[in-house]
Design an enzyme around this catalytic site. Structure first.
Site, short mmCIF file in Angstrom:
data_model
loop_
_atom_site.label_atom_id
_atom_site.label_comp_id
_atom_site.label_asym_id
_atom_site.label_seq_id
_atom_site.Cartn_x
_atom_site.Cartn_y
_atom_site.Cartn_z
N TYR A 170 -19.12 0.22 4.59
CA TYR A 170 -19.03 -0.17 5.99
C TYR A 170 -20.33 -0.81 6.49
O TYR A 170 -20.30 -1.64 7.39
CB TYR A 170 -18.70 1.04 6.87
CG TYR A 170 -17.22 1.30 7.02
CD1 TYR A 170 -16.44 1.62 5.93
CD2 TYR A 170 -16.61 1.25 8.27
CE1 TYR A 170 -15.08 1.86 6.06
CE2 TYR A 170 -15.25 1.49 8.42
CZ TYR A 170 -14.49 1.80 7.31
OH TYR A 170 -13.16 2.04 7.45
N ASP B 157 -8.15 7.74 -6.29
CA ASP B 157 -6.76 7.27 -6.39
C ASP B 157 -5.82 8.44 -6.71
O ASP B 157 -4.72 8.55 -6.16
CB ASP B 157 -6.62 6.12 -7.40
CG ASP B 157 -7.19 6.45 -8.78
OD1 ASP B 157 -7.98 7.41 -8.89
OD2 ASP B 157 -6.85 5.74 -9.75
C1 IPM Z 1 -10.94 4.82 11.78
C2 IPM Z 1 -10.62 3.39 12.06
C3 IPM Z 1 -11.94 2.60 12.06
C4 IPM Z 1 -12.52 2.67 10.67
C5 IPM Z 1 -11.81 1.14 12.55
C6 IPM Z 1 -11.18 1.06 13.93
C7 IPM Z 1 -13.13 0.44 12.52
O1 IPM Z 1 -9.71 2.91 11.13
O2 IPM Z 1 -11.69 5.43 12.55
O3 IPM Z 1 -10.44 5.36 10.79
O4 IPM Z 1 -12.18 1.87 9.79
O5 IPM Z 1 -13.37 3.54 10.46
#
Ligand code: IPM
Ligand code: MG
Length: 370
Positions: free
Chosen positions: A142, A226
């Site tokens: 991320y 998985d």
């Molecule tokens: C979550 C959501 C978020 C993520 C998005 C909205 C960025 O899917 O909190 O799980 O991917 O973390």
């Protein structure tokens, strides 16, 4: 009298409606609990973009940093599909997670007995299900750099996301998982892809080492991510606590959530490290579901996940375990009475609106607190 400061960020879509139900619960507690919650609100996501051109303003971030907890609704929707990547609605949530240092995301997947038949899995597989997914939230793919799309000499494009984990990041999330497990059924599954990813190899090593020194009495199982996905639909009740990285946690928590009957039911807590001086953790509480633009503004949403997220805030940020228990019992009772929002509607039950569901939970809470 104790005063807690909450920042409410309803965001987009159904976040606005579900947050309104939480506000009613807050007003009730202010009257009855002997604790005062002072609330401020601000914009996040598409709503912030429309007003300010960013997914969250510096002022809102300032408020979040100063608050004792943030209660978050949902962000996003097709309306903002075309906005620049850096200011897309989700960027507001990601900035909150990163800048508040909320590395530990707790996602319980609990199957309320009344809802076992709403699950896409068979009743016997999900009845009594109680899993805690512990998702690492500030690292991994991320946030890893480089994160880019570049144009190559031949005109093709190349996209890169980078998965990075350090010992420290893995160790601290593993400890959260072991701590939680020791208060539950004492079992942790650590999910990674050590067969393909170097971060998986390190994840496995660090979790193993942390287990040895920190929590040797907790049962630890390593599982490939998985296989974990498969086992979650094959036999979900084998799991107690699952600890995993940011991306696998995103996917596995949606999967586990659905097994419980509806995404509309599940809360989450995102916690930072305890402050060395005060012991307090920065915290954000949010439903696992999204902004559901298709039903937004129609008073159809299920407010239970947002209300249950506030219950987690009572438990994890404010040491109000009794009130948290009462609120969770109120939710279970309302479901037992047969009230359902559209997402969890079943034959023979009574379909109610978002505000009716909120009112019913509040009425139950009133009885339990009396
Ligand atoms: C979550 C959501 C978020 C993520 C998005 C909205 C960025 O899917 O909190 O799980 O991917 O973390
Ligand atoms: Mg997700």
């Amino acid at each position: 009298m104790t005063t807690h400061h909450l920042l409410l960020l309803p965001g987009d879509g159904i976040g606005v409606e579900t947050m309104a139900e939480v506000e009613r619960i807050i007003a009730f507690l202010n009257e009855k609990s002997g604790v005062t919650f002072k609330t401020e609100s601000d914009l996040v996501g598409g709503a912030a973009y429309d007003a300010h051109g960013v997914a969250i303003t510096d002022e809102a971030m300032e408020k979040a940093l100063k608050s004792d907890a943030v209660i978050f609704g949902a962000v996003g929707g097709p309306k903002w599909d075309g906005v620049p990547y850096a200011v897309r609605p989700e960027a507001g949530l990601l900035r909150l997670r990163k800048d508040l240092g909320l590395f530990a995301n707790l996602r319980p997947a609990i199957c309320y007995p009344a809802l076992a038949d709403a699950s896409s899995l068979k009743r016997e597989l999900v009845e009594g299900l109680d899993i805690m997914i512990v998702r690492e939230l500030t690292g991994g793919v991320y946030f890893g750099e480089p994160k880019e799309i570049v144009t190559l000499e031949d005109g093709q494009k190349r996209a890169v996301d980078t998965q990075i984990y350090t010992t420290h990041e893995i160790e601290r999330i593993a400890k959260v998982a072991f701590d939680l497990a020791s208060k539950r059924s004492n079992k942790v599954h650590s999910a990674e892809k050590r067969n393909v990813m170097r971060t998986g190899v390190l994840w496995n090593e660090v979790v193993t080492a942390t287990h040895k020194t920190y929590a040797p009495n907790v049962e630890l199982n390593h599982i490939l991510a998985d296989n974990c996905a498969m086992q979650l639909v094959r036999n979900p009740k084998q799991f107690d606590v699952i600890v995993t990285d940011n991306l696998f946690g995103d996917v596995l928590s949606d999967e586990a959530a659905m097994a419980t009957g509806s995404l509309g039911m599940l809360p989450s807590a995102s916690l930072g490290a305890p402050d060395p001086a005060t012991g307090k953790r920065k915290a954000l509480y949010e439903p696992v579901h999204g902004s559901a633009p298709d039903i937004a503004g129609k008073n159809l949403a299920n407010p239970i996940a947002t209300i249950a997220s506030f219950a987690m805030a009572l438990r994890y940020s404010f040491d109000m375990g009794k009130e948290a228990d009462q609120l969770e019992t109120a939710i279970a009772n309302v479901l037992d009475q047969g009230l359902r929002t559209g997402d969890i509607m079943q034959p023979g039950m009574k379909q109610v609106s978002c505000s009716d569901m909120g009112a019913a939970v509040l009425a139950e809470l009133g009885k339990l607190a009396a």
